[in-house]
Design a protein around this motif. Structure first.
Motif, mmCIF file in Angstrom:
data_model
loop_
_atom_site.group_PDB
_atom_site.id
_atom_site.type_symbol
_atom_site.label_atom_id
_atom_site.label_comp_id
_atom_site.label_asym_id
_atom_site.label_seq_id
_atom_site.Cartn_x
_atom_site.Cartn_y
_atom_site.Cartn_z
ATOM 1 N N ALA A 320 0.829 -1.208 0.000
ATOM 2 C CA ALA A 320 0.000 0.000 0.000
ATOM 3 C C ALA A 320 0.861 1.255 0.000
ATOM 4 N N TRP A 321 1.877 1.306 0.851
ATOM 5 C CA TRP A 321 2.747 2.475 0.884
ATOM 6 C C TRP A 321 3.543 2.623 -0.411
ATOM 7 N N ALA A 322 3.907 1.489 -0.989
ATOM 8 C CA ALA A 322 4.613 1.556 -2.280
ATOM 9 C C ALA A 322 3.718 2.169 -3.358
ATOM 10 N N ALA A 323 2.416 1.810 -3.348
ATOM 11 C CA ALA A 323 1.480 2.375 -4.330
ATOM 12 C C ALA A 323 1.301 3.866 -4.103
ATOM 13 N N ILE A 324 1.238 4.297 -2.832
ATOM 14 C CA ILE A 324 1.076 5.721 -2.555
ATOM 15 C C ILE A 324 2.313 6.504 -2.986
ATOM 16 N N ILE A 325 3.469 5.957 -2.661
ATOM 17 C CA ILE A 325 4.718 6.646 -3.021
ATOM 18 C C ILE A 325 4.935 6.653 -4.533
ATOM 19 N N ALA A 326 4.312 5.725 -5.259
ATOM 20 C CA ALA A 326 4.487 5.658 -6.715
ATOM 21 C C ALA A 326 3.902 6.888 -7.415
ATOM 22 N N VAL A 327 2.872 7.527 -6.821
ATOM 23 C CA VAL A 327 2.243 8.690 -7.466
ATOM 24 C C VAL A 327 3.224 9.862 -7.573
ATOM 25 N N PRO A 328 3.779 10.378 -6.455
ATOM 26 C CA PRO A 328 4.745 11.479 -6.618
ATOM 27 C C PRO A 328 5.992 11.067 -7.388
ATOM 28 N N THR A 329 6.385 9.806 -7.265
ATOM 29 C CA THR A 329 7.550 9.338 -8.013
ATOM 30 C C THR A 329 7.300 9.429 -9.514
ATOM 31 N N MET A 330 6.094 9.024 -9.933
ATOM 32 C CA MET A 330 5.773 9.056 -11.366
ATOM 33 C C MET A 330 5.703 10.492 -11.885
ATOM 34 N N VAL A 331 5.030 11.374 -11.122
ATOM 35 C CA VAL A 331 4.879 12.762 -11.578
ATOM 36 C C VAL A 331 6.229 13.453 -11.643
ATOM 37 N N CYS A 332 7.002 13.268 -10.572
ATOM 38 C CA CYS A 332 8.322 13.897 -10.549
ATOM 39 C C CYS A 332 9.205 13.335 -11.667
ATOM 40 N N GLY A 333 9.026 12.049 -11.958
ATOM 41 C CA GLY A 333 9.806 11.455 -13.023
ATOM 42 C C GLY A 333 9.453 12.046 -14.373
ATOM 43 N N VAL A 334 8.170 12.337 -14.605
ATOM 44 C CA VAL A 334 7.744 12.912 -15.882
ATOM 45 C C VAL A 334 8.293 14.327 -16.041
ATOM 46 N N TYR A 335 8.123 15.131 -14.970
ATOM 47 C CA TYR A 335 8.589 16.524 -15.072
ATOM 48 C C TYR A 335 10.114 16.645 -14.967
ATOM 49 N N GLY A 336 10.747 15.566 -14.628
ATOM 50 C CA GLY A 336 12.200 15.633 -14.560
ATOM 51 C C GLY A 336 12.871 15.314 -15.886
ATOM 52 N N LEU A 353 -0.110 23.531 -8.593
ATOM 53 C CA LEU A 353 -1.142 22.619 -9.074
ATOM 54 C C LEU A 353 -0.652 21.172 -9.065
ATOM 55 N N VAL A 354 0.587 20.966 -9.503
ATOM 56 C CA VAL A 354 1.137 19.602 -9.517
ATOM 57 C C VAL A 354 1.221 19.049 -8.095
ATOM 58 N N LEU A 355 1.666 19.878 -7.148
ATOM 59 C CA LEU A 355 1.725 19.428 -5.753
ATOM 60 C C LEU A 355 0.345 19.085 -5.221
ATOM 61 N N ALA A 356 -0.624 19.888 -5.582
ATOM 62 C CA ALA A 356 -1.990 19.625 -5.112
ATOM 63 C C ALA A 356 -2.523 18.317 -5.686
ATOM 64 N N VAL A 357 -2.255 18.075 -6.987
ATOM 65 C CA VAL A 357 -2.707 16.827 -7.609
ATOM 66 C C VAL A 357 -2.044 15.622 -6.938
ATOM 67 N N ILE A 358 -0.749 15.748 -6.664
ATOM 68 C CA ILE A 358 -0.031 14.644 -6.002
ATOM 69 C C ILE A 358 -0.613 14.385 -4.612
ATOM 70 N N SER A 359 -0.883 15.455 -3.868
ATOM 71 C CA SER A 359 -1.412 15.305 -2.510
ATOM 72 C C SER A 359 -2.784 14.667 -2.530
ATOM 73 N N VAL A 360 -3.638 15.132 -3.426
ATOM 74 C CA VAL A 360 -4.990 14.571 -3.504
ATOM 75 C C VAL A 360 -4.941 13.101 -3.878
ATOM 76 N N ALA A 361 -4.110 12.776 -4.848
ATOM 77 C CA ALA A 361 -4.014 11.370 -5.273
ATOM 78 C C ALA A 361 -3.520 10.491 -4.124
ATOM 79 N N CYS A 362 -2.519 10.977 -3.381
ATOM 80 C CA CYS A 362 -1.991 10.183 -2.256
ATOM 81 C C CYS A 362 -3.041 10.011 -1.162
ATOM 82 N N VAL A 363 -3.793 11.066 -0.869
ATOM 83 C CA VAL A 363 -4.828 10.974 0.174
ATOM 84 C C VAL A 363 -5.914 10.001 -0.243
ATOM 85 N N VAL A 364 -6.318 10.048 -1.514
ATOM 86 C CA VAL A 364 -7.346 9.132 -1.999
ATOM 87 C C VAL A 364 -6.871 7.681 -1.878
ATOM 88 N N LEU A 365 -5.644 7.436 -2.289
ATOM 89 C CA LEU A 365 -5.120 6.079 -2.186
ATOM 90 C C LEU A 365 -5.010 5.630 -0.726
#
Length: 375
Positions: A320-336, A353-365
């Protein structure tokens, strides 16, 4: 010269002191365990030697050979000779005096025998495994729970010879108990054999009660809140000690059954009824041991199941924690990837906006995993 003092003539015991000292020591009947290094009050393997007539202790004087001859001539009495871990040399004279079979003598001296009953002409040879519970503050994976020893008994028409091996199972208190009941002791050597068998089986029941307390302690720890962290070595240790107890108890069934049912010359039918009672007590001990074995198997299986469940829970949390951490990892990887043309790259509010999307996605998961019991 007392009979106890003249045992050295039969056993070859030359280290005994003066005859007066030996006589004084022979009259002592200590309640303590007669084990090494003190050995016995006679300073050798001989613990005690007493003549009984009509159930009463008789003070005999003279050489042991003469005493035995007088007992056989008069009739109605018998000699009870007790030994503790005798050597071949010490036992040779006694074996010759009572015409004991060489095979039985070898078993009595060497020990490490299974419980059994054998007949050699007019003599019975019985082997009993003695057990005692080893006290301990806390059960560990290396704790000794059950200690075993052996008692060999030769029974004839006019004699009983007991040979004890081990640091427990002293027959001194049993001898005193029998002497307080002359009516029972007057029934002859078979009554002594019954008393020894009853004493040994009663110890089995006492030890099983103590082992049950250890099993209850382990069971409580296993089914506690942190039962998966309990040491499984304690369960294996209890099973090993229970196996030692089982080796002592189970093989005794057949000898007691023979003593209770088979017509044996030195065992009167009246005494056979007493052996049936001992056999019933032994059956209870066997049933308890079998139940303990099954219970320990169940406790071990339950502990293994708890460990498996705990491991599964840990894996689910990690996933579960790996899935949550995968969201910011993926976004940061794209913008990097540093491409010139990326969505909202030049917008003033793109970063928040990107930070907000990452936070919302992590909270939902997180809430989804929490609701499903993964976190």
């Amino acid at each position: 010269m007392s009979m106890a003092g003249n045992l050295r003539k039969v056993t070859g015991l030359d280290k005994v002191g003066s005859l007066r000292k030996v006589a004084r020591l022979a009259r002592r009947r200590p309640r303590v365990d007669l084990s090494h290094p003190a050995r016995s009050p006679l300073g050798s393997s001989v613990v005690n030697c007493v003549t009984y007539r009509d159930g009463v202790r008789v003070q005999e004087n003279g050489d042991l050979v003469d005493v035995v001859q007088r007992v056989r001539k008069r009739g109605g009495g018998f000699v009870w000779l007790g030994l503790h871990e005798p050597t071949d040399q010490e036992f040779a004279g006694i074996a010759e005096l009572f015409a004991l079979h060489p095979l039985a003598v070898e078993d009595a001296v060497e020990a490490h025998q299974r419980p059994k009953l054998e007949r050699y002409d007019e003599t019975l040879f019985a082997v009993f495994k003695t057990v005692c519970y080893v006290e301990h503050e806390k059960l560990t994976a290396t704790s000794e729970v059950v200690n075993t020893g052996e008692i060999m008994v030769f029974v004839g028409q006019d004699f009983v010879i007991t040979v004890r091996h081990g640091r427990h199972g002293s027959l001194g208190p049993l001898r005193e108990e029998l002497e307080s009941n002359p009516e029972q002791l007057a029934k002859g050597p078979a009554a002594v054999l019954h008393a020894i068998a009853d004493h040994v089986v009663d110890d089995y029941l006492s030890v099983t009660d103590s082992v049950q307390e250890d099993i209850d302690e382990v069971e409580t720890d296993v089914f506690a809140e942190n039962g998966a962290r309990a040491d499984p070595g304690r369960i294996y240790q209890l099973k090993r000690e229970l196996l030692e107890l089982k080796r002592a108890v189970v093989p005794l069934s057949r000898p007691l059954e023979d003593l209770a049912t088979v017509q044996i010359r030195v065992v009167e039918p009246e005494i056979q009824a007493y052996f049936r009672d001992v056999s019933d007590h032994l059956l209870r001990a066997k049933e308890q041991i079998a139940a303990f074995d099954e219970l320990l198997n169940s406790i071990l299986q339950a502990h293994l199941a708890q460990v498996t469940v705990a491991q599964n829970e840990d894996m689910r949390k990690i996933t579960a924690w790996a899935a949550i951490i995968a969201v910011p990892t993926m976004v940061c990887g794209v913008y990097g990837m540093n491409f010139d043309y990326m969505p909202e790259l030049r917008w003033t509010f793109g970063y928040p906006l990107v930070l907000a999307v990452i936070s919302v996605a992590c909270v939902v998961l997180y809430r989804g995993f929490r609701r499903n019991g993964w976190l």
